[in-house]
Design an enzyme around this catalytic site. Structure first.
Site, PDB file in Angstrom:
ATOM      1  N   ASP A 124       0.835  -1.203   0.000  1.00 31.69           N
ATOM      2  CA  ASP A 124       0.000   0.000   0.000  1.00 31.69           C
ATOM      3  C   ASP A 124       0.872   1.256   0.000  1.00 31.69           C
ATOM      4  O   ASP A 124       0.637   2.184  -0.775  1.00 31.69           O
ATOM      5  CB  ASP A 124      -0.902   0.032   1.242  1.00 31.69           C
ATOM      6  CG  ASP A 124      -1.557  -1.295   1.493  1.00 31.69           C
ATOM      7  OD1 ASP A 124      -2.750  -1.416   1.211  1.00 31.69           O
ATOM      8  OD2 ASP A 124      -0.859  -2.220   1.963  1.00 31.69           O
ATOM      9  N   GLU A 167       0.984  -6.094  -5.341  1.00 31.02           N
ATOM     10  CA  GLU A 167       0.619  -5.172  -6.409  1.00 31.02           C
ATOM     11  C   GLU A 167       1.803  -4.329  -6.890  1.00 31.02           C
ATOM     12  O   GLU A 167       2.055  -4.225  -8.090  1.00 31.02           O
ATOM     13  CB  GLU A 167      -0.509  -4.249  -5.933  1.00 31.02           C
ATOM     14  CG  GLU A 167      -0.958  -3.267  -7.000  1.00 31.02           C
ATOM     15  CD  GLU A 167      -2.264  -2.568  -6.674  1.00 31.02           C
ATOM     16  OE1 GLU A 167      -3.130  -3.195  -6.045  1.00 31.02           O
ATOM     17  OE2 GLU A 167      -2.422  -1.400  -7.054  1.00 31.02           O
TER      18      GLU A 167
END
Lengths: 398, 186
Positions: free
Chosen positions: A28, A293
């Site tokens: 994140d 990610e």
């Protein structure tokens, strides 16, 4: 890099605020930190990056002082926050809540008051969502979310098609990569800088940044049987536990010794690096194993073949996301190679050790066409516009 | 209060001072297991529709309006006609049924709840699950019985449901009307 105290810039009328809650160590915060830097660098936007866990953040920004609540690096105001603290927040032009992190109620109340007193000054509220290649993303991207308070929030979905929010990629990144990869001395210098002096230009080098999986042991065994010298470079993280298990030692021992050798296979534990250094590591390896990610996307920009160890979800839903990405990625890849690569990724993510061994061998033989595809892929994936440029355009048009 | 994840076609919610009827719901999963709910809503005051997205756990005020238990009677384009126990008939616009229309078939016996706003029938809620017959589906490729391999199937009324691979033409299946998901073969 300019390092001076957070200035009055934090309260300019057109600044952007990005809120991030660190869930795992680097994902994140990795995404939001890259976005914040890019908005400053390429669009001259004043950005406040609000982060709850500065200790995790300091792993990818070593200059950061985890005990200083307001700091300024690379043009970004970095501010520590948590849901229970009193937050000195001045609304700007845009408010991004990254990955649906819950904003403090005091900020929501501020926005509600602003809507009642001066509605034109309410910032554009955006929920920056996770990256997914699934079909439904196009249908949900940029839709408003009508809040019970009367406020409106927009869901912004990154993605691989023109109808999505795009992918984070700095304007000159691919040119920098090409320049780096053009000269083999760059990678050898990087390896030396990381304390690894005996890698030769012709050696096989793989980076490994995954979650825990026994599949890693299968790959180590494969390299052990080969005559060519192989190096596995492992940044500190969850992969170390799997390697330690395979080598029957402890993670602490791995970190202490930093280098293990099994026949022609060398395993190197790397020190933590910043995002710039990690990009160069990916560019310098023949193959990358990445996760989540941020590293997943950076491996694509590296233009090298990779395995994606996707964040596991309930009911194996992550496999649906993995398949959706593989379908897009393999669109212009020869079917037999596409099938082997997809099966390898599926096997790796399901700890199907027999299939990992089988498909890895096939992929090893198909390395060059896979490399050629990986080089071409970033242009296809970007579809002419990266996430920051699409986001800025979205804000302008909203 | 209901979460976005709990909403289903026919529910009426209050947003920004206006009542909205839920016409269609679509739940997907974002990263880290978080649900994303896409809704098609119709504003009951302005007669306008919009598409909107919520986090699955977002809470919103659902309005309890007058409801009547009814059974489906017949379709008179563009209205679905429902009838209560006293043989009163109520017309509901096809558009307002949203996804529920896929499960409305001639001769259905399930009780539906017709919702009224200012005296007008505005939506219909189906039972949580309905049983429908599969009218077409491809044969199972490898005789999978685990229920994990899925395939599309057409049901009575023409709707499509993703079913387990072992389901055959003529089978009756239970469907969750909130999600459109296949639950089991009955």
């Amino acid at each position: 890099m300019v390092n001076s105290p957070a200035s009055d810039n934090t309260t300019t009328a057109n600044h952007w605020d990005i809120f991030c809650v660190v869930v795992d160590n680097y994902g994140d915060i990795g995404v939001t930190w890259r976005l914040a830097k890019q908005l400053v660098d390429e669009y001259q936007i004043t950005v406040n990056l609000w982060v709850d866990d500065l200790h995790s953040f300091s792993h990818i920004l070593p200059q950061l002082n985890p005990y200083n609540v307001r700091q300024y690096f690379f043009g970004v105001n970095i501010i520590q926050w948590n849901k229970d603290s009193i937050i000195d927040f001045t609304p700007g032009e845009v408010l991004v809540e990254a990955f649906a992190c819950e904003l403090p109620s005091s900020i929501i109340n501020q926005l509600v008051t602003l809507k009642q007193t001066n509605p034109s000054q309410v910032p554009l509220w955006i929920n920056l969502e996770y990256l997914s290649a699934e079909d439904w993303v196009e249908g949900c991207h940029a839709l408003p979310s009508l809040q019970a308070t009367g406020l409106k929030k927009y869901f912004y979905f990154p993605g691989f098609t023109p109808k999505t929010g795009g992918l984070i990629c700095e304007a000159n990144l691919l040119q920098q990569r090409d320049s780096w990869q053009h000269n083999p001395q760059h990678k050898l210098a990087l390896f030396a800088q990381l304390g690894i002096n005996h890698i030769k230009a012709e050696d096989y080098v793989m980076s490994l940044f995954s979650y825990e999986t026994d599949s890693i042991g299968v790959l180590i065994d494969y390299f052990v049987q080969k005559t060519k010298t192989s190096h596995i470079l492992v940044p500190q993280g969850k992969s170390l536990a799997s390697i330690a298990k395979h080598l029957s030692c402890s993670v602490e021992e791995l970190i202490k010794q930093r280098h293990f050798q099994l026949n022609n296979v060398h395993i190197h534990v790397l020190p933590m690096t910043d995002q710039h250094g990690y990009d160069r590591l990916l560019w310098s390896c023949d193959f990358n194993i990445v996760r989540g990610e941020d590293s997943f996307l950076r491996a694509q920009w590296a233009g090298k073949p990779f395995i994606w160890h996707i964040y596991p979800q309930e009911d194996d839903y992550h496999l649906i996301k993995l398949r959706a990405f593989m379908k897009i990625y393999c669109d212009n890849l020869a079917p037999e190679i596409a099938n082997e690569w997809a099966e390898l990724n599926l096997a790796f993510n399901q700890d199907d050790l027999t299939k990992v061994a089988e498909h890895w061998q096939s992929i090893d033989f198909q390395y060059l066409p896979l490399l050629k595809h990986a080089k071409k892929w970033p242009i296809d994936a970007l579809n002419g516009a990266d996430l920051a440029s699409r986001l800025v355009r979205f804000v302008k048009n909203s | 209060m209901k979460t976005a994840h709990e909403l289903r076609p026919g529910n009426v919610i209050m947003l920004d001072g206006s009542p909205w009827v839920v016409q269609k719901t679509e739940t997907t999963r974002s990263g880290r297991n978080a649900a994303i709910v896409k809704l098609k809503l119709k504003n009951l005051l302005q007669d306008s529709t919009t598409e909107t997205t919520f986090k699955g756990e977002d809470k919103m005020e659902d309005i309890i309006l007058d409801r009547l238990d009814c059974t489906y009677s017949y379709y008179a384009d563009p209205m679905y006609v429902f009838m209560d126990a006293e043989y009163n008939q109520y017309d509901v616009e096809a558009e307002n049924l949203g996804d529920a229309a896929a499960y409305i078939v001639d001769g259905m016996e399930e009780n539906c709840q017709v919702t009224f706003y200012e005296g007008k029938a505005i939506s219909v809620e189906l039972p949580t699950s309905v049983v429908r017959e599969v009218t077409y589906t491809e044969p199972a490729a490898r005789g999978d019985t685990s229920g994990k391999v899925m395939k599309p199937a057409t049901i009575t009324g023409g709707g499509t449901v993703t079913v387990a691979e072992f389901v055959k033409i003529g089978d009756k299946i239970e469907i969750d009307t909130r999600t459109g998901e296949f639950k089991k073969r009955v």
